[in-house]
Design an enzyme around this catalytic site. Structure first.
Site, PDB file in Angstrom:
ATOM      1  N   GLN A   1       0.849  -1.188   0.000  1.00  0.00           N
ATOM      2  CA  GLN A   1       0.000   0.000   0.000  1.00  0.00           C
ATOM      3  C   GLN A   1       0.889   1.244   0.000  1.00  0.00           C
ATOM      4  O   GLN A   1       1.983   1.228   0.551  1.00  0.00           O
ATOM      5  CB  GLN A   1      -0.920  -0.001   1.224  1.00  0.00           C
ATOM      6  CG  GLN A   1      -1.815  -1.223   1.309  1.00  0.00           C
ATOM      7  CD  GLN A   1      -2.666  -1.439   0.070  1.00  0.00           C
ATOM      8  OE1 GLN A   1      -3.270  -0.514  -0.455  1.00  0.00           O
ATOM      9  NE2 GLN A   1      -2.700  -2.677  -0.412  1.00  0.00           N
ATOM     10  N   GLY A   2       0.420   2.313  -0.623  1.00  0.00           N
ATOM     11  CA  GLY A   2       1.172   3.560  -0.614  1.00  0.00           C
ATOM     12  C   GLY A   2       2.022   3.752  -1.855  1.00  0.00           C
ATOM     13  O   GLY A   2       2.755   4.729  -1.961  1.00  0.00           O
ATOM     14  N   CYS A   3       1.936   2.817  -2.787  1.00  0.00           N
ATOM     15  CA  CYS A   3       2.671   2.944  -4.052  1.00  0.00           C
ATOM     16  C   CYS A   3       1.672   3.309  -5.143  1.00  0.00           C
ATOM     17  O   CYS A   3       0.601   2.716  -5.225  1.00  0.00           O
ATOM     18  CB  CYS A   3       3.356   1.624  -4.417  1.00  0.00           C
ATOM     19  SG  CYS A   3       4.613   1.093  -3.245  1.00  0.00           S
ATOM     20  N   VAL A   4       2.018   4.277  -5.974  1.00  0.00           N
ATOM     21  CA  VAL A   4       1.151   4.650  -7.079  1.00  0.00           C
ATOM     22  C   VAL A   4       1.129   3.511  -8.107  1.00  0.00           C
ATOM     23  O   VAL A   4       0.081   3.101  -8.580  1.00  0.00           O
ATOM     24  CB  VAL A   4       1.609   5.975  -7.726  1.00  0.00           C
ATOM     25  CG1 VAL A   4       0.809   6.279  -8.978  1.00  0.00           C
ATOM     26  CG2 VAL A   4       1.478   7.112  -6.731  1.00  0.00           C
ATOM     27  N   SER A   5       2.311   2.991  -8.432  1.00  0.00           N
ATOM     28  CA  SER A   5       2.385   1.805  -9.281  1.00  0.00           C
ATOM     29  C   SER A   5       2.009   0.611  -8.418  1.00  0.00           C
ATOM     30  O   SER A   5       2.058   0.666  -7.196  1.00  0.00           O
ATOM     31  CB  SER A   5       3.816   1.591  -9.794  1.00  0.00           C
ATOM     32  OG  SER A   5       4.258   2.719 -10.487  1.00  0.00           O
TER      33      SER A   5
END
Length: 143
Positions: free
Chosen positions: A46-50
């Site tokens: 979680q917390g990754c755009v990709s």
């Protein structure tokens, strides 16, 4: 398997950021493939755009100490390379070694703070946080 010192040395040889990006992408191409089953919600960071997935396996060394081993993947080439660097830094290490490693200082040394988008920097931090949390959990369950 590439070591973090080899990556550091190769980064030092590359003056241009275009060359460094190509090197990061190349590192991502060398990642061990992640099975379809491991592209799961549980493994998603979680917390990754990709999209990023980290699959963890805990082994024990000869002393019975836990070692965290990871394989990972991303749907973005540069991020996949960043996953490779994170795994080179942490995979195969004990929880204590993981918690003693200052990954963000290393990423600053590589110049990522200045050359990655804020979203990618946040994603990198999310990967490190996930692994550090795994290390804390492994330490707590070993106690």
């Amino acid at each position: 398997m590439t070591t973090i010192d080899e990556i550091r040395d190769n980064f030092a040889l590359l003056d241009e950021w275009d060359d460094r990006y190509r090197y990061v992408i190349e590192l991502g191409r060398m990642l061990e493939p992640l099975s379809e089953a491991e592209h799961s919600a549980e493994n998603k960071v979680q917390g990754c755009v990709s999209q990023v997935w980290l699959s963890k396996r805990i082994d024990r060394d000869a002393n019975g100490e836990p070692r965290l081993n990871y394989i990972g993947d991303s749907d973005a080439h540069i991020v996949r390379g960043l996953v490779a660097i994170v795994l080179t830094l942490f995979s195969g290490h004990t929880p204590k070694e993981i918690l003693a490693t200052d990954a963000l200082a290393l990423f600053d040394e590589f110049g990522f703070r200045d050359h990655l988008t804020p979203q990618r920097s946040n994603g990198l931090r999310s990967m490190v946080d996930r692994i550090r949390n795994d290390a804390r959990e492994a330490l707590a369950s070993a106690a």
